[in-house]
Design a protein around this motif. Sequence first.
Motif, mmCIF file in Angstrom:
data_model
loop_
_atom_site.group_PDB
_atom_site.id
_atom_site.type_symbol
_atom_site.label_atom_id
_atom_site.label_comp_id
_atom_site.label_asym_id
_atom_site.label_seq_id
_atom_site.Cartn_x
_atom_site.Cartn_y
_atom_site.Cartn_z
ATOM 1 N N ALA A 1 0.831 -1.208 0.000
ATOM 2 C CA ALA A 1 0.000 0.000 0.000
ATOM 3 C C ALA A 1 0.865 1.258 0.000
ATOM 4 N N ARG A 2 0.490 2.229 -0.832
ATOM 5 C CA ARG A 2 1.179 3.514 -0.982
ATOM 6 C C ARG A 2 2.652 3.337 -1.352
ATOM 7 N N ALA A 3 2.959 2.254 -2.028
ATOM 8 C CA ALA A 3 4.349 2.001 -2.411
ATOM 9 C C ALA A 3 4.627 2.312 -3.872
ATOM 10 N N HIS A 4 3.587 2.258 -4.735
ATOM 11 C CA HIS A 4 3.836 2.354 -6.169
ATOM 12 C C HIS A 4 2.893 3.364 -6.822
ATOM 13 N N PRO A 5 3.378 4.578 -7.108
ATOM 14 C CA PRO A 5 2.556 5.552 -7.831
ATOM 15 C C PRO A 5 2.325 5.092 -9.271
ATOM 16 N N LEU A 6 1.198 5.526 -9.829
ATOM 17 C CA LEU A 6 0.936 5.230 -11.232
ATOM 18 C C LEU A 6 1.888 6.020 -12.124
ATOM 19 N N TYR A 7 2.209 5.438 -13.272
ATOM 20 C CA TYR A 7 2.825 6.221 -14.334
ATOM 21 C C TYR A 7 1.683 6.950 -15.023
ATOM 22 N N SER A 8 1.586 8.247 -14.838
ATOM 23 C CA SER A 8 0.457 8.970 -15.420
ATOM 24 C C SER A 8 0.822 10.433 -15.622
ATOM 25 N N GLY A 9 0.081 11.080 -16.526
ATOM 26 C CA GLY A 9 0.319 12.488 -16.802
ATOM 27 C C GLY A 9 0.088 13.362 -15.593
ATOM 28 N N TRP A 10 -0.950 13.057 -14.789
ATOM 29 C CA TRP A 10 -1.236 13.924 -13.636
ATOM 30 C C TRP A 10 -0.191 13.739 -12.537
ATOM 31 N N ASN A 11 0.383 12.552 -12.398
ATOM 32 C CA ASN A 11 1.469 12.381 -11.435
ATOM 33 C C ASN A 11 2.714 13.151 -11.877
ATOM 34 N N VAL A 12 2.956 13.188 -13.178
ATOM 35 C CA VAL A 12 4.079 13.975 -13.696
ATOM 36 C C VAL A 12 3.858 15.461 -13.405
ATOM 37 N N MET A 13 2.616 15.931 -13.574
ATOM 38 C CA MET A 13 2.310 17.340 -13.286
ATOM 39 C C MET A 13 2.515 17.656 -11.796
ATOM 40 N N ALA A 14 2.133 16.713 -10.936
ATOM 41 C CA ALA A 14 2.339 16.922 -9.496
ATOM 42 C C ALA A 14 3.822 16.995 -9.180
ATOM 43 N N MET A 15 4.595 16.123 -9.815
ATOM 44 C CA MET A 15 6.037 16.114 -9.590
ATOM 45 C C MET A 15 6.673 17.436 -10.030
ATOM 46 N N LEU A 16 6.256 17.949 -11.182
ATOM 47 C CA LEU A 16 6.806 19.221 -11.670
ATOM 48 C C LEU A 16 6.413 20.381 -10.757
ATOM 49 N N SER A 17 5.226 20.285 -10.141
ATOM 50 C CA SER A 17 4.766 21.351 -9.238
ATOM 51 C C SER A 17 5.509 21.344 -7.910
ATOM 52 N N LEU A 18 6.097 20.203 -7.565
ATOM 53 C CA LEU A 18 6.765 20.080 -6.266
ATOM 54 C C LEU A 18 7.910 21.079 -6.118
ATOM 55 N N ARG A 19 8.468 21.528 -7.253
ATOM 56 C CA ARG A 19 9.570 22.496 -7.205
ATOM 57 C C ARG A 19 9.155 23.786 -6.501
ATOM 58 N N LEU A 20 7.849 24.049 -6.415
ATOM 59 C CA LEU A 20 7.355 25.274 -5.786
ATOM 60 C C LEU A 20 7.482 25.243 -4.264
ATOM 61 N N VAL A 21 7.644 24.039 -3.698
ATOM 62 C CA VAL A 21 7.726 23.936 -2.231
ATOM 63 C C VAL A 21 8.946 23.149 -1.759
#
Length: 409
Positions: free
Chosen positions: A331-351
Motif C-alpha cells: 500500500a502507498r508504495a507504487h505511484p501510477l505512471y500517469s500524466g497527472w502524477n508527472v504534473m504533481a512532480m513538476l509542481s513540487l519544485r514550488l515547495v
Amino acid sequence: AVGHLWGADPHVYEGSLRKVLEKDFQLYSRAVSISKKVSHFFTMKWAPWRWNDTASMYDGHQGLGLLNPFNVIPLYSVFKSIGGSDLWWDVVFTPYYTASFLVDELRPFPAVFGPIIEKQIPLAPTEINTWKGKSKRSDDDCNYTTCVTWKDAGKGIREVFDKLTSDIDLREKTRVLDVKVLPNGKKRVYDEYDNYVDVDRVVFACPANAVGNMHKDHGKLAETIFTTPVYADDHHPASGHMHAVLHSDGSVIDSRYREECLKRASNYVEVTKLSDGKINIENQYNFGVQTPGPGIYDLPLDKKPVMLISHALGEGKSIDQSLVRGTGNHARAHPLYSGWNVMAMLSLRLVNGQNGIYYCSNWTTPGNCHDMSLLSGLICAHAIGAKYPFEGNVEAKKDFNRLRDLMGV
C-alpha cells in the motif's frame, strides 16, 4: 488469447502469444516507434550536442521537451489509435509490466516512457538486446542483456541498506507525529514517545500522504501537491498487487512450465479470466533465481529452495500454508505512471526546500522505479551539503542534473 510468452525470447513460434497476437505486437512496435520519433524531436536528440547522450528517463524536459504532447498522452491511446486491441493490452502489456512496476493500471502510462521501457525491459525484443542459447540453467535459455539491476541479488540489497544506514543515528519502529518550523529556523521533530529533536533540515523520504500527516503546517499549495499523486492501491486496494505471500510452494506454477520457470524465470505471470468476467493477473516473483535469500546466496542453482512471492492468485489456486514464510503489503508504495502524477512532480519544485524541508521518493520523480527514487534522495542529500558520489560517470552526472532541474532542487 491462449498461449505463453517467454519475455526475453523474440522468436515467433506456434503456441507463443507472439504468434497468437502477432498483429498487435507489430502495432505495439509501431506505437513505440511513433513515440520515440516525436519525443526525440522535442528533446532535440537530433542536435549535434546530444548525439552521444545515452537514453535517459530524465531528459523529457530537455530542449522543447515540456511541449511534447506525449508527456501526457498515454501509450495506450497511441496503440489504440493505430488499431491495437484491448485484448493484447490486457493480456500482454499490462501483465508484463505489472511484474516490474507492481502497478496493474497502465492505461495512463505516458507515451514518452514507451521507448525507455522498451530499451530496459523490451516487450518486442531483438537479437541485439537479448541472448538465447545453452546455459547452466537450461539447454534453451534466454535473457535480456539490458537489465542487470539485481545482478548481486539479495546480497547486493543487504549491502545497499548497510551502507545507507552506516554511521547514522537510526531509529527504527519510531513514528514521527509532527514537524514544526521554529522561529529560529530549526525544525522540531516529535515522535510518538513524546521525544523531540531540533535539526537544521528535514528530508521526507516517504509516500506523499504521509508527508501531510507529519508536516501539518505545510500550507495550501503543498496540500494540493501532496494529495494529487495517485497510487496503484487507489485502483485495486483489495486485490491487484497490494498483497504478497512469501512461500516455497512450487505447485502454484503450471506443471507444464514449473521446472523451467523455477530454474530460469525471474517472474511467472499467469493471466486468467475470472467467473465475473474480469481479468486476473497473477504474478510470482521467483527470488530463487533473481534474489536469493540469506544463507543460500552461494548455493548451486539446483540446491536452492523454492523461493516465490505470490500476488493475486487465480481462482481455485491455493498455497500450502505450511510452506508460507511471510507476507507483505505494498500500500502507498507504487505511484501510477500517469500524466497527472508527472504534473504533481513538476509542481513540487514550488515547495521543495522551503524552510529547509525537502521531499524525495518515487512520487517526487517522473516515474515509479528504484533508480529514480534513489537519485531523488541523492539530490536532496546534495542540497543539504553532501557530495555527489559518482563524479567520474559522465552520463550519470547528466541524469543527476536533469532530475535536479525537474525537482527544482
